[in-house]
Write a protein that holds these residues in place. Structure first.
Motif, PDB file in Angstrom:
ATOM      1  N   LYS A  13     -10.436   4.859   0.734  1.00 39.41           N
ATOM      2  CA  LYS A  13     -10.115   5.662  -0.452  1.00 39.41           C
ATOM      3  C   LYS A  13      -9.251   6.852  -0.049  1.00 39.41           C
ATOM      4  O   LYS A  13      -9.220   7.259   1.099  1.00 39.41           O
ATOM      5  N   ARG A  14      -8.593   7.408  -1.066  1.00 40.14           N
ATOM      6  CA  ARG A  14      -7.747   8.580  -0.810  1.00 40.14           C
ATOM      7  C   ARG A  14      -8.515   9.856  -1.134  1.00 40.14           C
ATOM      8  O   ARG A  14      -9.423   9.875  -1.986  1.00 40.14           O
ATOM      9  N   THR A  15      -8.147  10.912  -0.487  1.00 39.63           N
ATOM     10  CA  THR A  15      -8.722  12.233  -0.749  1.00 39.63           C
ATOM     11  C   THR A  15      -8.616  12.557  -2.230  1.00 39.63           C
ATOM     12  O   THR A  15      -7.562  12.358  -2.841  1.00 39.63           O
ATOM     13  N   GLU A  17     -10.252  11.078  -4.670  1.00 36.70           N
ATOM     14  CA  GLU A  17     -10.695   9.981  -5.517  1.00 36.70           C
ATOM     15  C   GLU A  17     -12.197  10.059  -5.768  1.00 36.70           C
ATOM     16  O   GLU A  17     -12.959  10.571  -4.937  1.00 36.70           O
ATOM     17  N   THR A  83     -11.965  13.911   3.564  1.00 38.84           N
ATOM     18  CA  THR A  83     -11.891  13.210   4.848  1.00 38.84           C
ATOM     19  C   THR A  83     -13.193  13.357   5.652  1.00 38.84           C
ATOM     20  O   THR A  83     -13.543  12.455   6.425  1.00 38.84           O
ATOM     21  N   VAL A 113     -11.852   7.760   4.291  1.00 39.02           N
ATOM     22  CA  VAL A 113     -11.127   8.575   3.315  1.00 39.02           C
ATOM     23  C   VAL A 113      -9.874   9.121   3.991  1.00 39.02           C
ATOM     24  O   VAL A 113      -9.953   9.801   5.011  1.00 39.02           O
ATOM     25  N   THR A 114      -8.726   8.764   3.435  1.00 37.42           N
ATOM     26  CA  THR A 114      -7.471   9.163   4.075  1.00 37.42           C
ATOM     27  C   THR A 114      -6.765  10.271   3.286  1.00 37.42           C
ATOM     28  O   THR A 114      -7.074  10.505   2.119  1.00 37.42           O
TER      29      THR A 114
END
Lengths: 114, 113
Positions: A13-15, A17, A83, A113-114
């Motif tokens: 997932k993205r930061t 989200e 992250t 988490v990217t």
């Protein structure tokens, strides 16, 4: 045999989200738990629930929330992923009247988490 | 404040020999202790437990010893097998309030052929 299943084995997932991790147990257990496991830190309790719609904070609840609308299902929610929430997440359940405290774990969800 | 301590991050043993994993606790309210075994990419599985009214519990190759006065417990695996290579977590529970477990940080056991 007790079976605890988790919705995903791996998740990226993205930061920022919103992330939902689902856990289902098939043994009618009263108690359900969410942990995270990090190298050198062991298993740390995030939240647990001893009944439907009931929840209690564990040792590290910050940044997380939970939902238990049905006895067999316990969801962990990351409202805004960061992250530092990259980790292995483990769900567990136990049978309260037993008081043996043995918990049965799911296979885990590796969240990045990217 | 770490209430359950596993001071050895890793342990290497030869196949056939004894593995001894140690665990110390600080909370005198703990009255039930469990050991879990975890393989990579899997959830922990229950291995063996002991109540504070006992000082020893044995299950096949696995024996757990409890020394209440020293607040110390140990897991003995005899004989060790390569399939025992895993991370072992010690956990403790209080017989009051909610039945949560407090885990140690784990010890990685490597059993070599």
């Amino acid at each position: 045999d007790v079976k605890v299943t988790q919705s995903s084995r791996y998740l990226v997932k993205r930061t920022g989200e919103k992330v939902f991790l689902e856990c289902v147990q098939d043994m009618d257990h009263e108690n359900m738990f969410w942990y995270r496991q990090d190298p050198g830190l062991g298993l740390r309790l995030i939240y647990f629930s001893y009944d439907v719609k009931m929840k209690e904070k564990g040792d590290i609840p910050e940044g997380y929330s939970v939902s238990r609308e049905k006895k067999e299902r316990f969801s962990l929610i990351l409202e805004s992923a960061s992250t530092n929430q990259t980790s292995m997440y483990l769900c567990a359940s136990s049978y309260e009247p037993d008081r043996v405290h043995e918990q049965y774990f799911g296979p885990g969800t590796r969240l990045t988490v990217t | 404040d770490q209430q359950v301590k596993q001071n050895s991050p890793s342990l290497s043993v030869q196949e056939g020999r004894i593995s001894i994993l140690n665990c110390d606790y600080t909370n005198s309210m703990f009255d039930y202790f469990l050991w879990y075994k975890k393989y990579p990419a899997e959830g922990p599985t229950f291995l063996i437990s002991i109540s504070s009214i006992k000082d020893k519990n044995e299950d096949g190759r696995f024996t757990v010893f409890l020394n209440k006065s020293a607040k110390h417990l140990s897991l003995h695996i005899v004989p060790s097998q390569p399939g025992d290579s895993a991370v072992y977590f010690c956990a403790a529970s209080k017989n009051s309030g909610y039945s949560t477990l407090t885990f140690g940080k784990g010890t990685m056991l490597l059993v070599s052929p």
